[in-house]
Design a protein around this motif. Structure first.
Motif, PDB file in Angstrom:
ATOM      1  N   THR A  51      58.183  40.998  53.780  1.00 47.60           N
ATOM      2  CA  THR A  51      57.292  42.150  53.771  1.00 47.60           C
ATOM      3  C   THR A  51      55.877  41.712  53.434  1.00 47.60           C
ATOM      4  O   THR A  51      55.660  41.017  52.441  1.00 47.60           O
ATOM      5  CB  THR A  51      57.756  43.205  52.744  1.00 47.60           C
ATOM      6  OG1 THR A  51      59.080  43.639  53.096  1.00 47.60           O
ATOM      7  CG2 THR A  51      56.824  44.407  52.732  1.00 47.60           C
ATOM      8  N   TYR A  52      54.943  42.100  54.291  1.00 47.11           N
ATOM      9  CA  TYR A  52      53.522  41.839  54.066  1.00 47.11           C
ATOM     10  C   TYR A  52      52.877  43.169  53.704  1.00 47.11           C
ATOM     11  O   TYR A  52      53.050  44.155  54.419  1.00 47.11           O
ATOM     12  CB  TYR A  52      52.863  41.260  55.313  1.00 47.11           C
ATOM     13  CG  TYR A  52      53.514  39.981  55.764  1.00 47.11           C
ATOM     14  CD1 TYR A  52      53.354  38.812  55.027  1.00 47.11           C
ATOM     15  CD2 TYR A  52      54.304  39.955  56.900  1.00 47.11           C
ATOM     16  CE1 TYR A  52      53.971  37.633  55.427  1.00 47.11           C
ATOM     17  CE2 TYR A  52      54.914  38.777  57.304  1.00 47.11           C
ATOM     18  CZ  TYR A  52      54.750  37.624  56.571  1.00 47.11           C
ATOM     19  OH  TYR A  52      55.359  36.469  56.968  1.00 47.11           O
ATOM     20  N   VAL A  53      52.154  43.191  52.602  1.00 45.82           N
ATOM     21  CA  VAL A  53      51.556  44.426  52.114  1.00 45.82           C
ATOM     22  C   VAL A  53      50.055  44.407  52.366  1.00 45.82           C
ATOM     23  O   VAL A  53      49.344  43.511  51.903  1.00 45.82           O
ATOM     24  CB  VAL A  53      51.830  44.624  50.603  1.00 45.82           C
ATOM     25  CG1 VAL A  53      51.129  45.873  50.087  1.00 45.82           C
ATOM     26  CG2 VAL A  53      53.330  44.709  50.355  1.00 45.82           C
ATOM     27  N   ILE A  54      49.600  45.405  53.108  1.00 46.60           N
ATOM     28  CA  ILE A  54      48.169  45.638  53.288  1.00 46.60           C
ATOM     29  C   ILE A  54      47.767  46.675  52.249  1.00 46.60           C
ATOM     30  O   ILE A  54      48.294  47.786  52.255  1.00 46.60           O
ATOM     31  CB  ILE A  54      47.837  46.166  54.696  1.00 46.60           C
ATOM     32  CG1 ILE A  54      48.232  45.159  55.768  1.00 46.60           C
ATOM     33  CG2 ILE A  54      46.353  46.520  54.797  1.00 46.60           C
ATOM     34  CD1 ILE A  54      48.094  45.689  57.184  1.00 46.60           C
ATOM     35  N   ASP A  55      46.860  46.309  51.378  1.00 44.53           N
ATOM     36  CA  ASP A  55      46.338  47.246  50.386  1.00 44.53           C
ATOM     37  C   ASP A  55      45.188  48.002  51.042  1.00 44.53           C
ATOM     38  O   ASP A  55      44.057  47.518  51.090  1.00 44.53           O
ATOM     39  CB  ASP A  55      45.864  46.497  49.143  1.00 44.53           C
ATOM     40  CG  ASP A  55      45.297  47.416  48.072  1.00 44.53           C
ATOM     41  OD1 ASP A  55      45.141  48.630  48.332  1.00 44.53           O
ATOM     42  OD2 ASP A  55      44.994  46.916  46.975  1.00 44.53           O
TER      43      ASP A  55
ATOM     44  N   VAL B 266      41.809  41.188  54.349  1.00 43.10           N
ATOM     45  CA  VAL B 266      42.983  41.758  53.679  1.00 43.10           C
ATOM     46  C   VAL B 266      44.267  41.363  54.398  1.00 43.10           C
ATOM     47  O   VAL B 266      45.242  40.951  53.760  1.00 43.10           O
ATOM     48  CB  VAL B 266      42.842  43.297  53.551  1.00 43.10           C
ATOM     49  CG1 VAL B 266      44.135  43.929  53.062  1.00 43.10           C
ATOM     50  CG2 VAL B 266      41.687  43.648  52.613  1.00 43.10           C
ATOM     51  N   ILE B 267      44.304  41.459  55.729  1.00 40.62           N
ATOM     52  CA  ILE B 267      45.524  41.085  56.460  1.00 40.62           C
ATOM     53  C   ILE B 267      45.755  39.580  56.378  1.00 40.62           C
ATOM     54  O   ILE B 267      46.885  39.123  56.247  1.00 40.62           O
ATOM     55  CB  ILE B 267      45.517  41.584  57.929  1.00 40.62           C
ATOM     56  CG1 ILE B 267      46.889  41.366  58.610  1.00 40.62           C
ATOM     57  CG2 ILE B 267      44.433  40.940  58.753  1.00 40.62           C
ATOM     58  CD1 ILE B 267      47.995  42.217  58.094  1.00 40.62           C
TER      59      ILE B 267
ATOM     60  N   GLU C  16      44.978  37.591  53.879  1.00 38.54           N
ATOM     61  CA  GLU C  16      45.531  37.322  52.555  1.00 38.54           C
ATOM     62  C   GLU C  16      46.961  37.830  52.420  1.00 38.54           C
ATOM     63  O   GLU C  16      47.797  37.189  51.778  1.00 38.54           O
ATOM     64  CB  GLU C  16      44.649  37.949  51.482  1.00 38.54           C
ATOM     65  CG  GLU C  16      43.308  37.273  51.343  1.00 38.54           C
ATOM     66  CD  GLU C  16      42.370  37.989  50.380  1.00 38.54           C
ATOM     67  OE1 GLU C  16      42.785  38.995  49.755  1.00 38.54           O
ATOM     68  OE2 GLU C  16      41.220  37.533  50.264  1.00 38.54           O
ATOM     69  N   ALA C  17      47.254  38.983  53.029  1.00 40.24           N
ATOM     70  CA  ALA C  17      48.604  39.545  52.940  1.00 40.24           C
ATOM     71  C   ALA C  17      49.630  38.604  53.579  1.00 40.24           C
ATOM     72  O   ALA C  17      50.720  38.415  53.047  1.00 40.24           O
ATOM     73  CB  ALA C  17      48.647  40.916  53.608  1.00 40.24           C
TER      74      ALA C  17
ATOM     75  N   ILE D  27      55.351  45.126  58.015  1.00 41.73           N
ATOM     76  CA  ILE D  27      53.987  45.319  57.532  1.00 41.73           C
ATOM     77  C   ILE D  27      53.963  46.668  56.836  1.00 41.73           C
ATOM     78  O   ILE D  27      54.165  47.706  57.472  1.00 41.73           O
ATOM     79  CB  ILE D  27      52.958  45.278  58.676  1.00 41.73           C
ATOM     80  CG1 ILE D  27      52.953  43.903  59.333  1.00 41.73           C
ATOM     81  CG2 ILE D  27      51.566  45.646  58.143  1.00 41.73           C
ATOM     82  CD1 ILE D  27      52.097  43.811  60.570  1.00 41.73           C
TER      83      ILE D  27
ATOM     84  N   TRP E  55      51.700  49.147  55.060  1.00 40.87           N
ATOM     85  CA  TRP E  55      50.275  49.470  54.919  1.00 40.87           C
ATOM     86  C   TRP E  55      50.146  50.600  53.912  1.00 40.87           C
ATOM     87  O   TRP E  55      50.307  51.765  54.235  1.00 40.87           O
ATOM     88  CB  TRP E  55      49.699  49.860  56.265  1.00 40.87           C
ATOM     89  CG  TRP E  55      48.197  49.822  56.351  1.00 40.87           C
ATOM     90  CD1 TRP E  55      47.306  50.064  55.351  1.00 40.87           C
ATOM     91  CD2 TRP E  55      47.425  49.537  57.513  1.00 40.87           C
ATOM     92  NE1 TRP E  55      46.025  49.942  55.816  1.00 40.87           N
ATOM     93  CE2 TRP E  55      46.068  49.619  57.148  1.00 40.87           C
ATOM     94  CE3 TRP E  55      47.749  49.228  58.829  1.00 40.87           C
ATOM     95  CZ2 TRP E  55      45.039  49.410  58.056  1.00 40.87           C
ATOM     96  CZ3 TRP E  55      46.729  49.019  59.732  1.00 40.87           C
ATOM     97  CH2 TRP E  55      45.384  49.108  59.342  1.00 40.87           C
TER      98      TRP E  55
END
Length: 129
Positions: free
Chosen positions: A4-8, A21-22, A24-25, A58, A60
C-alpha cells in the motif's frame, strides 16, 4: 502480499508538489515516480518502485484537499505553460482546454490523475479516503 502506497493529500498544494508526494510514497524521501502525466502513467505500469506483479494499492488520503489544489486554477496554470511548448497542431486543443479551465469547467488535473491511475492499474487499486 499487497503493498500500500499512501498519498497524503493534505501535502498536495499543486501539481509539482503532487510529483514529490507520490515519489516519496512509492520510493521514499526524494523518490521519483514521474514528473509529467505520461511519465506517471509509465511508472504505474511497473519497474519504477511498484511490485512487478502489480499487486499494490494507492490509498489517497484527504483526496478532497488534493482535488481543490489540483482543480481548475492549477489546471489553467499548467495549460498556460504548455502554450509555448505545444506543437502547432495541438494549440487549438490546448487553448480550448485553457478557456474551459479558466471558466471553471472541464476536467481538472485531479480528474486526469485519477483517470491515469484507473487506466494503468488493476481495478480496485485506487482508494480515495
Amino acid at each position: 502480499m499487497t503493498v500500500t502506497y499512501v498519498i497524503d493529500g493534505s501535502r498536495v498544494t499543486g501539481l509539482e508538489r503532487f510529483w514529490d508526494v507520490i515519489g516519496e510514497a512509492v520510493n521514499g524521501p526524494g523518490g521519483y515516480f514521474g514528473r509529467g502525466l505520461d511519465s506517471f502513467a509509465d511508472c504505474l505500469r511497473g519497474g519504477m518502485g511498484t511490485p512487478d506483479d502489480g499487486d499494490f494499492v494507492i490509498e489517497w488520503r484527504d483526496h478532497t484537499v488534493s482535488a481543490r489544489a489540483l482543480g481548475h486554477e492549477e489546471t489553467a496554470r499548467r495549460l498556460r505553460g504548455l502554450l509555448g511548448r505545444a506543437h502547432p497542431s495541438n494549440l487549438p486543443q490546448v487553448r480550448e482546454e485553457l478557456a474551459q479551465a479558466e471558466a471553471g469547467a472541464g476536467p481538472t488535473l485531479f480528474d486526469h490523475l485519477l483517470e491515469i491511475i484507473r487506466d494503468e492499474t488493476a481495478p480496485g487499486t485506487l482508494r480515495l479516503l
